[in-house]
Design a protein around this motif. Structure first.
Motif, mmCIF file in Angstrom:
data_model
loop_
_atom_site.group_PDB
_atom_site.id
_atom_site.type_symbol
_atom_site.label_atom_id
_atom_site.label_comp_id
_atom_site.label_asym_id
_atom_site.label_seq_id
_atom_site.Cartn_x
_atom_site.Cartn_y
_atom_site.Cartn_z
ATOM 1 N N THR A 415 0.846 -1.302 0.046
ATOM 2 C CA THR A 415 -0.126 -0.014 0.120
ATOM 3 C C THR A 415 1.001 1.433 0.143
ATOM 4 O OG1 THR A 415 -0.194 0.252 2.428
ATOM 5 C CG2 THR A 415 -1.785 -1.320 1.311
ATOM 6 N N PRO A 416 0.305 2.580 -0.333
ATOM 7 C CA PRO A 416 1.151 3.626 -0.307
ATOM 8 C C PRO A 416 1.741 4.034 1.006
ATOM 9 C CG PRO A 416 -0.772 4.185 -1.541
ATOM 10 C CD PRO A 416 -0.985 2.542 -0.736
ATOM 11 N N ALA A 417 1.401 3.334 2.113
ATOM 12 C CA ALA A 417 1.919 3.569 3.477
ATOM 13 C C ALA A 417 3.199 2.826 3.544
ATOM 14 C CB ALA A 417 0.895 3.207 4.724
ATOM 15 N N GLU A 418 3.285 1.864 2.668
ATOM 16 C CA GLU A 418 4.622 1.077 2.945
ATOM 17 C C GLU A 418 5.706 1.219 2.169
ATOM 18 O OE1 GLU A 418 3.192 -3.363 3.699
ATOM 19 O OE2 GLU A 418 1.607 -2.540 2.293
ATOM 20 N N PRO A 419 6.958 1.032 2.838
ATOM 21 C CA PRO A 419 8.082 1.225 1.968
ATOM 22 C C PRO A 419 8.103 0.529 0.578
ATOM 23 C CG PRO A 419 8.712 0.681 3.946
ATOM 24 C CD PRO A 419 7.282 0.369 3.912
ATOM 25 N N GLY A 420 8.728 1.053 -0.428
ATOM 26 C CA GLY A 420 8.891 0.339 -1.802
ATOM 27 C C GLY A 420 7.680 0.583 -2.592
ATOM 28 N N PHE A 421 6.600 1.207 -2.360
ATOM 29 C CA PHE A 421 5.446 1.329 -3.078
ATOM 30 C C PHE A 421 5.667 2.253 -4.023
ATOM 31 C CE2 PHE A 421 1.451 3.411 -4.257
ATOM 32 C CZ PHE A 421 0.822 2.330 -4.567
ATOM 33 N N PHE A 422 6.313 3.079 -3.819
ATOM 34 C CA PHE A 422 6.307 4.204 -4.792
ATOM 35 C C PHE A 422 7.501 3.859 -6.139
ATOM 36 C CE2 PHE A 422 5.378 6.817 -1.252
ATOM 37 C CZ PHE A 422 4.252 7.471 -1.677
ATOM 38 N N VAL A 423 8.272 3.104 -5.770
ATOM 39 C CA VAL A 423 9.349 2.642 -6.971
ATOM 40 C C VAL A 423 8.477 1.767 -7.974
ATOM 41 C CG1 VAL A 423 11.284 1.418 -7.492
ATOM 42 C CG2 VAL A 423 11.384 3.056 -5.832
ATOM 43 N N GLU A 424 7.627 0.727 -7.021
ATOM 44 C CA GLU A 424 7.150 -0.253 -7.843
ATOM 45 C C GLU A 424 5.602 0.213 -8.507
ATOM 46 O OE1 GLU A 424 7.728 -3.569 -8.479
ATOM 47 O OE2 GLU A 424 9.841 -2.689 -7.524
ATOM 48 N N ALA A 425 5.049 1.186 -7.930
ATOM 49 C CA ALA A 425 3.991 1.882 -8.564
ATOM 50 C C ALA A 425 4.587 2.840 -9.716
ATOM 51 C CB ALA A 425 3.305 2.919 -7.710
ATOM 52 N N ARG A 426 5.283 3.145 -9.591
ATOM 53 C CA ARG A 426 6.108 3.670 -11.007
ATOM 54 C C ARG A 426 6.472 2.959 -12.047
ATOM 55 N NH1 ARG A 426 11.485 5.529 -12.810
ATOM 56 N NH2 ARG A 426 11.317 7.632 -13.619
#
Length: 709
Positions: A415-426
């Motif tokens: 989820t957006p609250a967890e580390p690593g989400f932004f890289v994988e979402a991108r």
């Protein structure tokens, strides 16, 4: 005798029973009966797909209309009327049974139920199959807009389009879109995802360029024999392998037009709709004739009287979409290209809404159409500039990601609250179809470019008046800042300069300036600076033309262009010009003169009219007489020269008025250039605030004054 006759008949071969009336297999009712049985059979197999839901609603509407016609037909006998009403009751019974199996279609039976373009198309085809007479204009479905865009008063249907529809009245749309993926939200069901997705491009780069994996091309030649560069062939190979949505964000000059046309050819995405700025319509026709010579191309002008209604590629500019959006949405396009897609970044603009409406209609009719957004500068002020482009491509809707992207985000497992989400979402968004290549990475044969600033002193009366006006505006801003600071109550004092208040004061001032046309403001000052620099900029361009060859001269305002042309005329230099008020033919003639006539030394261009789509690589020097309000506009102008085929190093000479707000604007433009670098190219540069440069410039003036600079 009578009894004996009966026995003989009974003892011999039984004769076929005589029909009291012929079976009526003509007209609308048999067509409705066949269609409703098909829908019933589909409902017995499971939930109805969109194609059958469309057919269900079309049958229901036609049944009601036919019932009303039969009841009002004075030429029918009572027996004929009763017979036809009985048969219509049979159709109604099957509709009711189908609705009982799939209750989601009950709402389609309501007389006021919304009617999609697909339903109107199926309804029209049923009427044609029943032999009903339709007027020619009724054969062209010009649907009511499905978005909040009101039906344009200037809507037209060119006669060539009517002819095309008449020639293909039974051409069915592809309604197999039901096979599209269905979102199965789990952990992300209650998350607002747009904010995190946009932030992922600000903070989740991780050093990687925003470009999806592309296949290795099998050939670097087109079917017509033209040669491609490797990066161009990679995208065409991806389309050939089945990828259908692309945000093609290659740096300007890397051949996006050719890639999109060849991708359409590889995907068999014809007829193809191409929406472009007016200035590049003719260029698109030329490029289509070059790269897909086996396909016919037509350009829409005005009401479309001289268009080819049977063309494979239809090119239309943003400004006349209001006239043609109706029939364009119903023509049966298999692909759509939006050139200079940053033009639709404002979702509330009419052209953006028309583009979104057309894309949605194409998706309604066609399973997996080819949709391509082309722009070398997709981000102007904010990462949220992506939003309308993503919606055009079908990755998101108004409120959330669509099924394919949502499933990809669910598969991340975070989820957006967890580390690593932004890289994988991108990464997930990029793999939807973002393609971004830089010249330095894929086109080693294109020489480097540089921007060189030429400071000039405005030491005459005009220059002094400009500096006086700047000082007066600064005094006004400082006074407003201190008034706002003194009026605060209930807030802890801020140590030093309150930068939030600085920006608020700057915003107030800009709003006041927007509301009045009197008095000195930042816009009028910048325009005065442009006029003051015109003579000096033209002098410098004339020196370049005399020493190094052809020069491209850019300005924002017509009066600056006029002054420059007067200077060039006095110097004996022949010029061409590109301006917004020119017709397409005039603009083409001016460009051809600059490119082909060795005696034409300078082309004087409007930043707005000539900043996109033109190929001016015959020159290698650009003079920017006036600064733009965006780094993207500056980049677009320079890249009219810095393109594939350029053989010389390119230099853009920015003429900057020293000791004025011009210097601050130049700094801000350079800082803004880091936005696209970070979001798309994986740069680690610090991302500056993404507000408008006007606001930043005003805030900088106030900050400098408060700091005593």
């Amino acid at each position: 005798m009578a009894r004996s006759g009966i026995r003989r008949a009974a003892g011999g071969v039984r004769s076929a029973p005589r029909r009291t009336r012929p079976v009526d297999n003509e007209g609308l009712i048999p067509v409705l009966a066949r269609a409703v049985r098909e829908v019933e059979a589909a409902a017995q197999r499971g939930a109805l797909r969109p194609s059958n839901r469309t057919k269900f609603q079309a049958v229901a509407q036609l049944m009601r209309e036919e019932r009303a016609r039969v009841k009002a037909d004075a030429d029918l006998t009572d027996a004929q009327r009763a017979e036809q009403l009985k048969r219509l009751d049979g159709v109604a019974t099957i509709l009711a049974k189908t609705a009982a199996r799939d209750t989601s279609v009950i709402q389609l039976l309501a007389e006021d139920a919304p009617v999609s373009e697909s339903t109107r198309t199926v309804k029209r085809d049923m009427m044609i199959a029943a032999g009903m007479e339709l007027a020619p204009e009724e054969l062209v479905i010009a649907a009511e807009p499905t978005s909040p865009v009101e039906a344009p008063e200037r809507a037209v249907v060119p006669q060539q389009v009517v002819a095309r529809q008449l020639a293909n009245p039974f051409l069915p749309p592809d309604f197999s879109l039901a096979e599209a993926p269905v979102a199965h939200p789990r952990r992300l069901a209650n998350w607002e995802l747009f904010g995190p997705l946009f932030k992922s491009f600000e903070y989740g780069a991780g050093g990687g360029v925003a470009s999806m994996p592309l296949p290795e091309p099998t050939t670097l030649r087109t079917p017509a024999g033209a040669e491609l560069m490797k990066h161009q062939a990679e995208l065409v190979a991806s389309a050939a392998q089945g990828h259908r949505t692309f945000l093609l964000a290659d740096e300007p000059g890397l051949g996006k037009t050719a890639q999109s046309l060849l991708a359409a050819d590889a995907a068999n995405a014809f007829p193809l709709l191409v929406v472009v700025p007016n200035v590049v319509k003719t260029n698109w026709m030329r490029e289509a004739q070059r790269w897909v010579p086996n396909r016919s191309v037509t350009v829409l002008h005005g009401d479309g009287e001289d268009m080819d209604g049977f063309a494979d590629v239809i090119v239309v500019n943003y400004e006349i979409l209001d006239r043609h959006v109706g029939w364009l949405g119903a023509l049966g396009f298999r692909g759509m290209v939006v050139d200079e897609a940053h033009f639709i970044k404002n979702k509330e603009s009419q052209r953006s809404r028309f583009v979104l409406q057309l894309a949605e209609r194409i998706r309604e009719r066609m399973a997996r159409p080819l949709l391509m957004a082309l722009t070398g500068t997709p981000l102007i002020n904010s990462v949220e500039d992506f939003r309308t482009i993503w919606q055009f491509l079908g990755w998101i809707d108004d409120k959330k990601p669509r099924a394919e992207l949502m499933n990809a985000l669910e598969d991340i497992g975070l989820t957006p609250a967890e580390p690593g989400f932004f890289v994988e979402a991108r990464r997930a968004v990029i793999e939807m179809g973002i393609v971004r290549r830089r010249k330095v990475d894929v086109a080693a044969d294109i020489p480097a470019r540089r921007i060189a600033d030429i400071p000039v002193e405005l030491d005459d009366e005009v220059g002094r008046s400009i500096r006086d006006a700047e000082r007066e505006l600064t005094v006004k801003l400082v006074a407003r800042y201190h008034q706002a600071l003194a009026a605060r109550t209930g807030q802890a004092p801020v140590e030093g300069i309150d930068h939030k208040l600085v920006r608020q004061v700057a915003r107030w001032e800009l709003e006041d300036q927007d509301a009045t046309t009197t008095g000195e403001n930042v816009f009028s000052m910048v325009r005065r600076i442009g006029r003051a620099k015109a003579q000096l900029a033209a002098d410098y361009a004339a020196q370049l033309a005399s020493n190094v060859g052809k020069v491209v001269f850019f300005a924002k305002h017509l009066d600056v262009m006029d002054q420059a042309e007067e200077v060039f005329a006095r110097r004996g230099l022949r010029t061409a010009t590109v301006r917004g008020e020119q017709s397409t033919a005039q603009r083409t003639a001016e460009i051809d003169a600059f490119v082909n006539d060795p005696d034409v030394a300078v082309i004087v261009c409007s930043l707005t009219a000539a900043g996109v789509g033109l190929n001016l690589q015959v020159a290698s020097n650009v003079v920017l007489a006036e600064l733009s309000w965006t780094s993207a506009e500056q980049t677009q102008a320079i890249d009219r020269v810095h393109r594939i085929g350029q053989e010389e190093p390119v230099t853009a000479w920015r003429i900057i008025a020293a000791q004025t707000i011009d210097t601050k604007i130049a700094e801000l433009i350079d800082r803004k250039a880091g936005l696209a670098a970070r979001a798309l190219d994986g740069s680690d540069e610090e991302l500056v605030d993404s507000g408008d440069i006007q606001l930043d410039a005003m805030a900088a003036m106030l900050t400098d004054a408060l700091e005593g600079r």
